[in-house]
Each structure stands twice: as structure tokens, then as C-alpha cells.
Write an enzyme that holds these catalytic residues in place. Sequence first.
Site, PDB file in Angstrom:
ATOM      1  CB  CYS A 112    -144.133 -15.084  40.008  1.00  0.00           C
ATOM      2  SG  CYS A 112    -143.346 -15.477  38.441  1.00  0.00           S
ATOM      3  CG  HIS A 277    -147.550 -12.804  39.493  1.00  0.00           C
ATOM      4  ND1 HIS A 277    -146.554 -12.092  38.859  1.00  0.00           N
ATOM      5  CD2 HIS A 277    -147.474 -14.072  39.014  1.00  0.00           C
ATOM      6  CE1 HIS A 277    -145.905 -12.902  38.045  1.00  0.00           C
ATOM      7  NE2 HIS A 277    -146.449 -14.110  38.113  1.00  0.00           N
ATOM      8  CG  ASN A 307    -145.119 -13.888  34.379  1.00  0.00           C
ATOM      9  OD1 ASN A 307    -144.531 -13.172  35.194  1.00  0.00           O
ATOM     10  ND2 ASN A 307    -145.479 -15.128  34.660  1.00  0.00           N
TER      11      ASN A 307
HETATM   12  O1  UT7 Z   1    -145.584 -16.772  36.815  1.00  0.00           O
HETATM   13  C1  UT7 Z   1    -145.840 -18.070  37.248  1.00  0.00           C
HETATM   14  C2  UT7 Z   1    -145.440 -19.096  36.254  1.00  0.00           C
HETATM   15  N1  UT7 Z   1    -146.299 -19.461  35.187  1.00  0.00           N
HETATM   16  C3  UT7 Z   1    -147.641 -19.586  35.197  1.00  0.00           C
HETATM   17  O2  UT7 Z   1    -148.352 -19.254  36.104  1.00  0.00           O
HETATM   18  C4  UT7 Z   1    -148.231 -20.216  33.961  1.00  0.00           C
HETATM   19  C5  UT7 Z   1    -149.614 -20.746  34.152  1.00  0.00           C
HETATM   20  N2  UT7 Z   1    -150.064 -21.447  32.979  1.00  0.00           N
HETATM   21  C6  UT7 Z   1    -150.446 -20.851  31.816  1.00  0.00           C
HETATM   22  O3  UT7 Z   1    -150.401 -19.633  31.713  1.00  0.00           O
HETATM   23  C7  UT7 Z   1    -150.969 -21.707  30.685  1.00  0.00           C
HETATM   24  O4  UT7 Z   1    -151.050 -23.051  31.112  1.00  0.00           O
HETATM   25  C8  UT7 Z   1    -150.130 -21.626  29.401  1.00  0.00           C
HETATM   26  C9  UT7 Z   1    -150.265 -20.258  28.756  1.00  0.00           C
HETATM   27  C10 UT7 Z   1    -148.672 -21.916  29.657  1.00  0.00           C
HETATM   28  C11 UT7 Z   1    -150.650 -22.659  28.403  1.00  0.00           C
HETATM   29  O5  UT7 Z   1    -152.029 -22.408  28.172  1.00  0.00           O
HETATM   30  P1  UT7 Z   1    -153.090 -23.582  28.247  1.00  0.00           P
HETATM   31  O6  UT7 Z   1    -154.401 -22.952  28.001  1.00  0.00           O
HETATM   32  O7  UT7 Z   1    -152.902 -24.305  29.538  1.00  0.00           O
HETATM   33  O8  UT7 Z   1    -152.702 -24.445  26.996  1.00  0.00           O
HETATM   34  P2  UT7 Z   1    -152.494 -26.012  26.904  1.00  0.00           P
HETATM   35  O9  UT7 Z   1    -151.098 -26.356  27.264  1.00  0.00           O
HETATM   36  O10 UT7 Z   1    -153.627 -26.717  27.574  1.00  0.00           O
HETATM   37  O11 UT7 Z   1    -152.698 -26.227  25.348  1.00  0.00           O
HETATM   38  C12 UT7 Z   1    -153.978 -26.066  24.707  1.00  0.00           C
HETATM   39  C13 UT7 Z   1    -153.803 -26.161  23.203  1.00  0.00           C
HETATM   40  C14 UT7 Z   1    -153.005 -27.379  22.790  1.00  0.00           C
HETATM   41  O12 UT7 Z   1    -153.528 -27.803  21.509  1.00  0.00           O
HETATM   42  P3  UT7 Z   1    -154.543 -29.042  21.423  1.00  0.00           P
HETATM   43  O13 UT7 Z   1    -153.813 -30.193  22.026  1.00  0.00           O
HETATM   44  O14 UT7 Z   1    -155.739 -28.620  22.221  1.00  0.00           O
HETATM   45  O15 UT7 Z   1    -154.791 -29.157  19.950  1.00  0.00           O
HETATM   46  C15 UT7 Z   1    -151.609 -26.860  22.603  1.00  0.00           C
HETATM   47  O16 UT7 Z   1    -150.853 -27.614  21.677  1.00  0.00           O
HETATM   48  O17 UT7 Z   1    -153.076 -25.041  22.723  1.00  0.00           O
HETATM   49  C16 UT7 Z   1    -151.876 -25.467  22.082  1.00  0.00           C
HETATM   50  N3  UT7 Z   1    -150.816 -24.548  22.463  1.00  0.00           N
HETATM   51  C17 UT7 Z   1    -150.423 -23.503  21.717  1.00  0.00           C
HETATM   52  N4  UT7 Z   1    -150.835 -23.069  20.515  1.00  0.00           N
HETATM   53  C18 UT7 Z   1    -150.247 -21.954  20.030  1.00  0.00           C
HETATM   54  C19 UT7 Z   1    -150.082 -24.559  23.617  1.00  0.00           C
HETATM   55  N5  UT7 Z   1    -149.231 -23.520  23.639  1.00  0.00           N
HETATM   56  C20 UT7 Z   1    -149.425 -22.853  22.472  1.00  0.00           C
HETATM   57  C21 UT7 Z   1    -148.844 -21.697  21.908  1.00  0.00           C
HETATM   58  N6  UT7 Z   1    -149.287 -21.302  20.689  1.00  0.00           N
HETATM   59  N7  UT7 Z   1    -147.882 -20.997  22.529  1.00  0.00           N
END
Ligand code: UT7
Length: 350
Positions: A112, A277, A307
Site C-alpha cells: 500500500c 492511501h 482499499n
Molecule cells: O492498507 C493497509 C493495511 N490495512 C490497514 O491499514 C487496516 C487498519 N485497520 C483497520 O482498518 C481496522 O483495525 C479494522 C477495520 C480491520 C478493524 O476495525 P476496528 O475498529 O479496529 O475493530 P476491532 O477489531 O477493534 O473490533 C471492534 C468490534 C469487536 O467487537 P467487540 O469485541 O467490541 O464486541 C469486533 O468483534 O467490532 C467487531 N468486528 C466486526 N463486526 C462486524 C470486527 N470486525 C468486524 C466486522 N463486522 N467486519
Amino acid sequence: MGLTILGTGRHFPKDRATNADLARVMDTEPDWIKQRTGIEARHFAGPGEWTSDLGAEAAKKAIARAGLQPSDIDYVITATMTPDHHFPGPAGMIGAKLGIPGVPCLDVRQQCASWIFQLQLAHALTLAGQARNVLIVGAEAHAGFMPWEDWDYLYGRGGNPPSKEAYDRATRHRGLAVLFGDGGGAVVLKKTDDDKRGVIGIDVHTDGRYVDFIYIRSGFNHRPYATKEMLDDDLHIPDMRGKDLFKHAVTKLPQSVRALCEKSNVKLDEVDLFVAHQANDRINGAVRDALKVSADKVPSNIARYGNTSSATIPILLDELNEQGRLKPGMLVCFLALGAGLHWGSALMRL
Ligand code: UT7
């Protein structure tokens, strides 16, 4: 000696999945995806549609828009994290599909963050008198690592609902499955005698200690490098530590932009446009807040494409170009972070 953007192009596969489509094959909420990432839909490459196809189509449009013929291009710098083959990279295939055999085509593997490194190379090559018309391409076909098998069911065109096992497997990978989309972007850069235009500063970094923030575990580290067990264990699907990446991006990107502006003698408010990005809209929002930059200076298109890794900045540049938002004399700051980890920023006077 300067560098100018002569043409831009983008290309997407025709199939497009909305957040609601994804919710058919895994446990996720369309609103969650929109709120936590800004993404509403993404394109996915179909069978037989390769990264080199997406890149070559985008490149043809960029070359036509530049008013050139493919034969006018004397250097190609391609980037992808989803190559057609383990090796070689797709640069040569893109050159072949453009009908320019013999022209050097280089593969960059900065994922990326590729655009920043590609721009640095184009700048150096033209400055050193090694090239005049450089074609930069970023293209991705992430569909190959998406954790579901029935694409018809995904798109609501029939097919069969996933078994509980398949649904749970896709859910385990939902962090990355909701983020990535496919497409290609290309930019033709031309050497110019006007030394007020072009790259005025670059700040790039790599820190391999964070390789496990996002990587595909399988590779030539296994003997043999592909086995059924590896597929069963999903070693071909990227491992992503989303939260760690997020934190790194929102810390390192503003630091890079500030350091670059300082060493280039540019005040942040002199920058007309920040072309970032598109990994997650919340990352760019946090970077914007950290730099105290207004939202209109940080364009976003992640809602429509997700992305697209190495393709995001060339695709966004093409949209801005089409909208007439790239004006001669403007100061543009590019910023990106990707697997490796690699990150950085670049300042360019259009
Ligand atoms: O291009 C470069 C590579 N990638 C990146 O730069 C990615 C950077 N990171 C991100 O974009 C985010 O960390 C993600 C989109 C991958 C995840 O978002 P987040 O806000 O960090 O979510 P999290 O993993 O902290 O999860 C928060 C909550 C959790 O539930 P609880 O434990 O709070 O009840 C997860 O189980 O959201 C839940 N969750 C989801 N729910 C529905 C995590 N992923 C999902 C999902 N759909 N896809």
C-alpha cells in the site's frame, strides 16, 4: 529538471460487492463496515481477470489521456501485492499487454505504500537522465485470497449458502475481507525542463520488525512451498493485526508529513491537497486531525472501491484529474503506509 503528471487512468473489474453482499457469507453488519471503515462497496476481479489485466487497462487509459502512444513510454514501474504469479512480478506482463516489448518494466513490492517509492524512483530516473516518460501502475486482484468460495451466492445470483464451517471461516477473516477491493490505477509522468514542477521532497521509511502486522505466512519459507495442509490452515490468506496497523498509521504518517514539510521548507497550510492511501477512512480522519487539515483538502473515494492497496493513490489521482482538481502550480502531499512495513510521504508541485 522537473517532473509533471501527463495522464492518469483507472480500471475496475465489473463485479461489485456491497457491504450487504458480504453479510451473506460472514458474520458482519453493513453499517459496522461503513462506520468503522467508510467503505460501502468494492469491485472484485472475476476468474481469469488478473492483476496485469487491470494494470494494463488502467495504463492504456493513462497513456491515451497523456496524448502519447505506448511506444513513447521508456520506463514502467509497477506495484502489486497480488501478482499473477509468485514470480515474476506483473511488470513484464503489463509491458507485454501494452505492446512495448524491450522497455524496462520494474516491479516494486511496497504494497500500500508503493506510490511513494514509485514516485521516488521516477524522480531519480528522470533526474539521472535514464528515462523521460515513466509509467507508474498499481493494480490488485485481492479476490484470490477472499475467504469464501461461492461467488454467485455472494453477489445474490443464486449459488448455495455457506455451510456453518465456511461461514465461520469467512468470519475469522472478516477484518481483511471487508477492507480490500480490486482495481488498477496508472499515471504517466514526464520529465520537464521546468524545474519548479515535480517532486520537491520525499520521506520514506521501512521497519521489517513489523512484518507480522500484515503478511501472507505461506511462501518459500515452506518445503515444498505449497501443500494441502497449508491451504487447510489458510496460510495463503493474509494475517492482519488491524488495530496495530491502525495505530502505526495514525502515528507515523503525521510524523512523516511534518518531517517532510520541515526539511522541504514548506508550511503545512501551503499544501493544497493531501492525496492519501485509502486504507480506512478513520485512519485518514485521524491523520487529518493530527495535522489540523480541513476535510476538503483530503479527498476520499474509499466508499466506492474499498482499499485497493497499491492502486489507491493512482486511482484517486485519476478521479481528481477527471474532476479538474489537479491544477498546475498546486502543491500536493502524498502519504501512505503498507505491509512490510513501509511508509512515507512525498511533496510534488504540479
Ligand atoms: O492498507 C493497509 C493495511 N490495512 C490497514 O491499514 C487496516 C487498519 N485497520 C483497520 O482498518 C481496522 O483495525 C479494522 C477495520 C480491520 C478493524 O476495525 P476496528 O475498529 O479496529 O475493530 P476491532 O477489531 O477493534 O473490533 C471492534 C468490534 C469487536 O467487537 P467487540 O469485541 O467490541 O464486541 C469486533 O468483534 O467490532 C467487531 N468486528 C466486526 N463486526 C462486524 C470486527 N470486525 C468486524 C466486522 N463486522 N467486519
